[in-house]
Design a protein around this motif. Structure first.
Motif, PDB file in Angstrom:
ATOM      1  N   PHE A  35      37.988  41.159  41.758  1.00 31.10           N
ATOM      2  CA  PHE A  35      37.646  39.533  42.098  1.00 31.10           C
ATOM      3  C   PHE A  35      37.889  39.303  43.483  1.00 31.10           C
ATOM      4  O   PHE A  35      38.771  39.910  44.124  1.00 31.10           O
ATOM      5  CB  PHE A  35      38.457  38.699  41.303  1.00 31.10           C
ATOM      6  CG  PHE A  35      38.510  38.935  39.742  1.00 31.10           C
ATOM      7  CD1 PHE A  35      39.467  39.841  39.167  1.00 31.10           C
ATOM      8  CD2 PHE A  35      37.874  38.234  38.826  1.00 31.10           C
ATOM      9  CE1 PHE A  35      39.270  40.141  37.683  1.00 31.10           C
ATOM     10  CE2 PHE A  35      37.796  38.389  37.735  1.00 31.10           C
ATOM     11  CZ  PHE A  35      38.632  39.514  36.937  1.00 31.10           C
ATOM     12  N   TRP A  36      37.391  38.190  44.165  1.00 32.64           N
ATOM     13  CA  TRP A  36      37.653  37.555  45.171  1.00 32.64           C
ATOM     14  C   TRP A  36      38.145  36.409  44.959  1.00 32.64           C
ATOM     15  O   TRP A  36      37.087  35.372  44.117  1.00 32.64           O
ATOM     16  CB  TRP A  36      36.563  37.995  46.022  1.00 32.64           C
ATOM     17  CG  TRP A  36      36.498  39.052  46.999  1.00 32.64           C
ATOM     18  CD1 TRP A  36      35.687  40.291  46.649  1.00 32.64           C
ATOM     19  CD2 TRP A  36      37.365  39.400  48.188  1.00 32.64           C
ATOM     20  NE1 TRP A  36      35.861  41.181  47.603  1.00 32.64           N
ATOM     21  CE2 TRP A  36      36.916  40.609  48.535  1.00 32.64           C
ATOM     22  CE3 TRP A  36      38.194  38.666  48.878  1.00 32.64           C
ATOM     23  CZ2 TRP A  36      37.464  41.289  49.654  1.00 32.64           C
ATOM     24  CZ3 TRP A  36      38.781  39.420  49.944  1.00 32.64           C
ATOM     25  CH2 TRP A  36      38.399  40.704  50.414  1.00 32.64           C
ATOM     26  N   LEU A  47      37.686  30.977  42.215  1.00 26.79           N
ATOM     27  CA  LEU A  47      37.097  32.362  42.156  1.00 26.79           C
ATOM     28  C   LEU A  47      35.801  32.212  42.722  1.00 26.79           C
ATOM     29  O   LEU A  47      34.955  31.226  42.519  1.00 26.79           O
ATOM     30  CB  LEU A  47      36.732  32.471  40.684  1.00 26.79           C
ATOM     31  CG  LEU A  47      35.910  33.972  40.133  1.00 26.79           C
ATOM     32  CD1 LEU A  47      36.738  34.916  40.680  1.00 26.79           C
ATOM     33  CD2 LEU A  47      35.810  33.892  38.687  1.00 26.79           C
ATOM     34  N   VAL A  48      35.763  33.184  43.448  1.00 23.75           N
ATOM     35  CA  VAL A  48      34.494  33.290  44.392  1.00 23.75           C
ATOM     36  C   VAL A  48      33.484  34.377  43.520  1.00 23.75           C
ATOM     37  O   VAL A  48      32.299  34.101  43.534  1.00 23.75           O
ATOM     38  CB  VAL A  48      34.718  33.939  45.777  1.00 23.75           C
ATOM     39  CG1 VAL A  48      33.342  34.156  46.453  1.00 23.75           C
ATOM     40  CG2 VAL A  48      35.475  33.049  46.802  1.00 23.75           C
ATOM     41  N   ILE A  49      33.913  35.544  43.060  1.00 21.20           N
ATOM     42  CA  ILE A  49      32.734  36.492  42.726  1.00 21.20           C
ATOM     43  C   ILE A  49      33.778  37.556  41.903  1.00 21.20           C
ATOM     44  O   ILE A  49      35.076  37.719  42.410  1.00 21.20           O
ATOM     45  CB  ILE A  49      32.236  37.207  43.827  1.00 21.20           C
ATOM     46  CG1 ILE A  49      30.864  37.896  43.398  1.00 21.20           C
ATOM     47  CG2 ILE A  49      32.998  38.008  44.704  1.00 21.20           C
ATOM     48  CD1 ILE A  49      29.889  38.354  44.556  1.00 21.20           C
ATOM     49  N   MET A  60      26.601  39.377  43.101  1.00 20.86           N
ATOM     50  CA  MET A  60      26.208  38.478  44.190  1.00 20.86           C
ATOM     51  C   MET A  60      26.171  37.095  43.767  1.00 20.86           C
ATOM     52  O   MET A  60      25.730  36.834  42.471  1.00 20.86           O
ATOM     53  CB  MET A  60      24.720  38.495  44.568  1.00 20.86           C
ATOM     54  CG  MET A  60      24.453  39.785  45.606  1.00 20.86           C
ATOM     55  SD  MET A  60      22.670  39.727  46.022  1.00 20.86           S
ATOM     56  CE  MET A  60      22.566  38.249  47.105  1.00 20.86           C
ATOM     57  N   GLU A  61      26.735  35.978  44.521  1.00 14.79           N
ATOM     58  CA  GLU A  61      26.922  35.070  44.230  1.00 14.79           C
ATOM     59  C   GLU A  61      26.190  33.837  45.244  1.00 14.79           C
ATOM     60  O   GLU A  61      26.980  33.647  46.222  1.00 14.79           O
ATOM     61  CB  GLU A  61      28.118  34.303  43.571  1.00 14.79           C
ATOM     62  CG  GLU A  61      28.725  34.769  42.403  1.00 14.79           C
ATOM     63  CD  GLU A  61      28.044  34.071  41.111  1.00 14.79           C
ATOM     64  OE1 GLU A  61      27.457  32.962  41.275  1.00 14.79           O
ATOM     65  OE2 GLU A  61      28.069  34.619  40.214  1.00 14.79           O
ATOM     66  N   PHE A  75      36.280  47.482  48.071  1.00 13.61           N
ATOM     67  CA  PHE A  75      35.556  46.398  47.445  1.00 13.61           C
ATOM     68  C   PHE A  75      35.551  45.101  48.577  1.00 13.61           C
ATOM     69  O   PHE A  75      36.177  44.249  48.398  1.00 13.61           O
ATOM     70  CB  PHE A  75      36.323  45.641  46.269  1.00 13.61           C
ATOM     71  CG  PHE A  75      35.719  44.483  45.607  1.00 13.61           C
ATOM     72  CD1 PHE A  75      36.446  43.582  45.340  1.00 13.61           C
ATOM     73  CD2 PHE A  75      34.817  44.867  45.027  1.00 13.61           C
ATOM     74  CE1 PHE A  75      36.042  42.368  44.713  1.00 13.61           C
ATOM     75  CE2 PHE A  75      34.019  43.606  44.179  1.00 13.61           C
ATOM     76  CZ  PHE A  75      34.846  42.326  44.167  1.00 13.61           C
ATOM     77  N   SER A  76      34.515  45.089  49.411  1.00 14.91           N
ATOM     78  CA  SER A  76      34.438  44.253  50.331  1.00 14.91           C
ATOM     79  C   SER A  76      33.602  43.133  50.202  1.00 14.91           C
ATOM     80  O   SER A  76      32.772  43.111  49.262  1.00 14.91           O
ATOM     81  CB  SER A  76      34.022  44.864  51.768  1.00 14.91           C
ATOM     82  OG  SER A  76      32.537  45.220  51.561  1.00 14.91           O
ATOM     83  N   LEU A  77      33.821  41.935  50.632  1.00 10.53           N
ATOM     84  CA  LEU A  77      33.362  40.578  50.619  1.00 10.53           C
ATOM     85  C   LEU A  77      32.530  40.454  51.792  1.00 10.53           C
ATOM     86  O   LEU A  77      32.831  40.207  52.846  1.00 10.53           O
ATOM     87  CB  LEU A  77      34.250  39.559  50.218  1.00 10.53           C
ATOM     88  CG  LEU A  77      33.637  38.087  49.930  1.00 10.53           C
ATOM     89  CD1 LEU A  77      32.890  37.968  48.836  1.00 10.53           C
ATOM     90  CD2 LEU A  77      34.761  36.947  50.092  1.00 10.53           C
TER      91      LEU A  77
END
Lengths: 115, 111
Positions: A35-36, A47-49, A60-61, A75-77
């Protein structure tokens, strides 16, 4: 024990530009989630993604997407078209599927979006 | 949209006093968590709660801490005798399936 590492304590980006936040993790488990979370100055955790480890397709969001490299445990954002409201702390988090499903967080990256 | 609520938003207490932090989960959620964030540091897991019992607790969650869900709605964290180092933001989180929703947090200041 699972660990999450965010190697960038602080980052900045110009409005409308793209920025990538890094996260690596260490686990011997095979079934987990990543999670990010975003924490603005209000300190609310948002929560972002999320990404399920068994899915190869990157989540993707809207303007937010991830680059999930399971073999590399990375796990990069990526935030595209950065907005001033994106200014916040960003925490990467890991959860083993099953059991208590607690979240293990990294130390966070402080992102500043400049006008 | 349903949300997790926490009260109080800010609690100031004297060292050695007992505090109770309250959380109202999203109504159909089954899993409940408390996390702590000391200012400027990462969010740390304290305890998870499922089916009216603790499912896991961290090393931080010693005998001074307890949790309960007394009335089927509120989920509480009690600190029996607060220490200066308990000063932190305390977050409640609840989930149904893997995705945890966080409350706004309670800022605890121990003087």
């Amino acid at each position: 024990a699972q660990t999450v590492t965010q190697s960038q304590p602080e980052m900045s980006v110009q409005e409308a530009e793209t920025v990538t936040l890094s996260c690596t993790y260490d686990t011997s488990e095979n079934n987990y989630y990543l999670f990010w979370y975003k924490q603005p100055p209000s300190r609310q955790m948002i929560l972002v993604i999320r990404q399920e480890a068994y899915k190869q397709q990157n989540a993707m969001e809207n303007r937010f997407s991830v680059n999930f490299q399971k073999a590399a445990k990375s796990f990069s954002l990526k935030i595209s078209d950065s907005q001033l409201g994106d200014t916040a702390m960003y925490f990467c988090a890991f959860m083993i599927k099953g059991g208590s499903e607690k979240l293990v967080f990294g130390k966070g990256t402080k992102l500043t979006v400049n006008p | 949209e349903p949300e997790v609520t926490q009260t109080p938003s800010h609690q100031v207490t004297q060292m050695g006093q007992e505090v109770i932090l309250r959380c109202v989960p999203i109504s159909n959620h089954l899993y409940f968590y408390w996390y702590r964030q000391i200012l400027g540091q990462k969010v740390e897991f304290l305890v998870s709660f499922y089916n009216n019992e603790i499912s896991e607790k961290s090393e931080i969650f010693d005998d001074q801490f307890s949790v309960e869900r007394p009335d089927g709605s509120n989920f509480t964290l009690k600190i029996r005798s607060t220490k200066l180092e308990d000063s932190a933001m305390y977050f409640c989180a609840t989930s149904l399936w893997n995705e945890q929703f966080f409350g706004p947090g309670t800022r605890l200041t121990v003087l």
